[in-house]
Each structure stands twice: as structure tokens, then as C-alpha cells.
Design a protein around this motif. Structure first.
Motif, PDB file in Angstrom:
ATOM      1  N   GLN A 165       0.714  -1.251   0.091  1.00 55.39           N
ATOM      2  CA  GLN A 165       0.055  -0.183  -0.189  1.00 55.39           C
ATOM      3  C   GLN A 165       0.827   1.280  -0.063  1.00 55.39           C
ATOM      4  OE1 GLN A 165      -2.976  -0.678  -1.008  1.00 55.39           O
ATOM      5  NE2 GLN A 165      -4.408  -0.511   0.904  1.00 55.39           N
ATOM      6  N   LYS A 176      -9.765  -6.851  -3.678  1.00 55.85           N
ATOM      7  CA  LYS A 176      -9.407  -5.789  -3.108  1.00 55.85           C
ATOM      8  C   LYS A 176     -10.674  -5.022  -2.328  1.00 55.85           C
ATOM      9  CE  LYS A 176      -6.542  -1.292  -3.165  1.00 55.85           C
ATOM     10  NZ  LYS A 176      -6.027  -0.753  -4.180  1.00 55.85           N
ATOM     11  N   LEU A 177     -10.450  -4.893  -1.026  1.00 55.63           N
ATOM     12  CA  LEU A 177     -11.473  -4.465  -0.183  1.00 55.63           C
ATOM     13  C   LEU A 177     -11.295  -3.044   0.254  1.00 55.63           C
ATOM     14  CD1 LEU A 177     -12.516  -7.706   1.871  1.00 55.63           C
ATOM     15  CD2 LEU A 177     -13.573  -6.805  -0.072  1.00 55.63           C
ATOM     16  N   SER A 178      -9.880  -2.531   0.650  1.00 56.36           N
ATOM     17  CA  SER A 178      -9.738  -1.344   1.006  1.00 56.36           C
ATOM     18  C   SER A 178      -8.531  -0.458   0.257  1.00 56.36           C
ATOM     19  CB  SER A 178      -9.137  -1.581   2.404  1.00 56.36           C
ATOM     20  OG  SER A 178      -8.807  -0.340   3.009  1.00 56.36           O
ATOM     21  N   ASP A 225      -6.188   0.694   4.000  1.00 52.31           N
ATOM     22  CA  ASP A 225      -5.751  -0.104   4.944  1.00 52.31           C
ATOM     23  C   ASP A 225      -4.656  -1.092   4.681  1.00 52.31           C
ATOM     24  OD1 ASP A 225      -7.477   1.103   6.819  1.00 52.31           O
ATOM     25  OD2 ASP A 225      -9.192  -0.591   6.466  1.00 52.31           O
ATOM     26  N   ALA A 235      -5.574  -4.925   2.765  1.00 54.12           N
ATOM     27  CA  ALA A 235      -6.196  -4.466   1.605  1.00 54.12           C
ATOM     28  C   ALA A 235      -6.959  -5.471   0.969  1.00 54.12           C
ATOM     29  CB  ALA A 235      -5.218  -3.945   0.618  1.00 54.12           C
TER      30      ALA A 235
END
Length: 329
Positions: free
Chosen positions: A114, A158-160, A163, A166
Motif C-alpha cells: 500500500q 481488493k476491499l480497502s 488499510d 487491503a
């Protein structure tokens, strides 16, 4: 000591922080890698290979074929493969390779970060160390390693954006839990023949998201000359408007009449499409749609791209789409 090929494709992990933004820095990535994580060579003998340097939002099927070709070329020389990749389309690339690398007998692990490796709070170091160690283990499929977990590549999404955690795998347990020790939870092999690179993908897939007040006239005016499959992202277990002037059923009829596949997946991350549960789903079946079951959007898109490139019969494609090829269902 096992030998691992580290393939660089770009992404945040290869970027250099400059001012308020970041940019790809292909000249420095290998140097930074060994300066920041010299102990990597205690895990495995690592050979780095800069295949290409791209923001992952610019990647497409051409890059997937190139990645698969690289793995095929180096397959006998290495015990495992780690692919450094941007997070935005990592799940698409991992899904595509899960279908394109047939009878895979070695681990192919995607990872990234990230924050750029050059920043002090970067998650790159942990993800890369974990991915390298996982690539020395007995996994025989494509996975995504992120934030102390290994997910099946065609089950991850991918969820975030912000964060470190991720990615997630909403409908399938992680392949491994990474703590003080790495605990392997699932080990499978899809196919028992010789490894084969069959990576080939069609670009004749269109994704449609249902939403309240969607104007069907826009869809009826849509030319389907270059479309072989439409993925409809429906509500819940496969619902969408089927009543009145906003009904999407005429569009489903249009697709059926032009031999265009309509596959329905859910906008919800968890659980599965069930077209028999509600009247809208049953209507979809009657008008020629098929269920995407619990496929992620990434897996549904890349699976149809793969099938369209390998089969001519609509019936064959629809049947195979609803069967598990590499653990995606």
C-alpha cells in the motif's frame, strides 16, 4: 536452498515517494530491495527479473500473457515464483493466471504494498518476506499474499484503499495463516497432467452494474457486435428490476437473441447468487441468464475472457463457466 524468481511488474511497491505523490522508479527498485531486505537471501536463492514496470490500472490481457510466458520459460529452473504487482488489479491478474497456468505444480505468489518500499511505514517489507517464504512451500496454485495471509488468487478481491489489510477472500478461507509460523490451511492441485501455459484471453466481455432507475433504453441501444458475454452485477442473490418500463428483461432477451452470454454475479462481496430464490432470479433464468454462483467479479471477468478465447460454442462456455476450473467456485 530453494530458488525463487522474483518478477517485477510495477505497482506501488516499485514506486518512489516524491513530494505529495509517488511515481514508478524502475532504476532503483532492485537496489532498494536488497538494501532494505538483505535477509531475503536467507530464505531462498532469489533471482530478480524486471518484466515490465506499469501502474496496475494500465495492465491488460497482453500483460497476463507475458507473465504466463515468463513463468513457462523459467518453470523448470525455479521452485517458485513471486510477482510484485500493483494492488488495484492484482486480483484480476491472479485470477487470469489461475486459469492460464494449467496443471500448475509450483507456487505463484502475487504481492505488493500500500506504500512504496522507500517509505518508512511501508508494508512492502513484510509482504515481500512472507511471499518469498510462501513461494518455497508446497502450494500448487496462484495466490495473493497480503498482510499476513495467503489467499487463493481467484477468490481474492481488493476491499480497502487505505488499510494495510487491503485484500480479502469473502467466500473462501485463506490458504495460509501467517504468524510466528506459517500455517498451511489448504493445499490443492488443479489437474494432474504436465504443466502447460494456455494463457489466452478475449476482450469481448462487458460488465453491467444494475442500479435503481437504470434506463433500459440505454441498453437496448447498445451495439453487441463485439460483445460475446455480459456480466450483470445484480443486487443480493441475483435481483434486478423486472417490472414496468425499467425492466431489464428485454435487454436479456436481446442478448439471448444475439447469442450473447448473460452471467449474473452479486454486488455483495459475501455469499452466493441463487437465481431460484426470488422471482427476479427465476425470470433471469427463463430469459437465458446463467448464475455466477459465488464468483468474485475479478474471477467472473477473467474466466469468461479465458473461456471465450478457448471455446466457440456458447453452450460449452456456459457449462464450463458454472464448473470449477481452478477452485474459483
Amino acid at each position: 536452498m530453494k530458488k525463487i524468481l522474483l518478477i517485477q511488474t510495477g505497482g506501488t511497491i516499485a514506486m518512489n515517494a516524491k513530494g505529495a505523490g509517488v511515481e514508478l522508479d524502475p532504476e532503483r527498485w532492485s537496489k532498494v530491495l536488497y538494501e532494505e531486505i538483505p535477509e531475503l537471501n536467507e530464505i531462498a536463492e532469489i533471482v530478480t527479473f524486471p518484466l515490465f514496470f506499469e501502474d496496475s490500472s494500465d495492465l491488460n490481457a497482453w500483460h497476463w500473457v507475458k507473465l504466463a510466458g515468463c513463468i513457462e520459460e523459467k518453470y523448470d529452473e525455479f521452485d517458485g515464483f513471486v510477482i510484485l504487482h500493483g494492488t488495484d488489479t492484482m486480483a484480476y491478474s491472479a485470477s487470469a493466471l489461475s486459469f492460464g497456468l494449467k496443471n500448475l505444480g509450483k507456487p505463484v505468489i502475487f504481492t505488493g504494498s500500500q506504500l512504496p518500499m522507500s517509505t518508512i511505514r511501508s508494508d512492502a517489507r513484510r509482504n515481500l518476506v512472507n511471499a518469498i517464504e510462501l513461494a518455497t512451500m508446497d502450494f500448487k496454485e496462484v495466490g495473493i499474499c497480503f498482510n499476513d495471509a495467503l489467499y487463493r488468487g481467484n477468490r481474492a478481491t481488493k476491499l480497502s484503499i487505505g488499510d494495510f489489510d487491503a485484500f480479502g477472500s469473502p467466500n473462501f478461507s485463506p490458504l495460509a495463516d501467517i504468524g510466528i509460523q506459517i500455517e498451511s490451511l489448504v493445499q490443492e492441485q488443479f489437474g494432474n497432467g504436465n504443466f502447460e501455459n494456455v494463457a489466452k484471453y478475449s476482450d469481448e466481455v462487458f460488465v453491467l452494474t444494475a442500479h435503481p432507475n437504470l434506463n433500459p433504453k440505454l441498453l437496448m441501444d447498445l451495439k453487441l457486435d463485439n460483445v460475446c458475454a455480459v456480466i450483470l452485477r445484480a443486487f443480493g442473490s441475483g435481483n434486478f428490476c423486472v417490472k414496468g418500463e425499467k425492466s431489464l428483461l428485454p435487454f436479456l432477451d436481446k442478448c439471448r437473441d444475439q447469442d450473447v452470454i448473460i452471467a449474473i454475479v452479486s454486488q455483495a462481496d459475501y455469499d452466493s447468487v441463487d437465481l431460484t430464490q426470488y422471482s427476479a432470479g427465476r425470470a433471469a433464468l427463463e430469459h437465458g441468464a446463467i448464475s455466477g454462483n459465488d464468483l468474485t467479479l475479478e474471477a467472473a471477468v477473467t474466466k469468461l475472457m479465458f473461456l471465450l478465447a478457448h471455446y466457440d460454442s456458447k453452450t460449452d462456455i456456459e457449462q464450463r463457466f458454472q464448473q470449477s476450473l481452478a477452485g474459483e467456485l
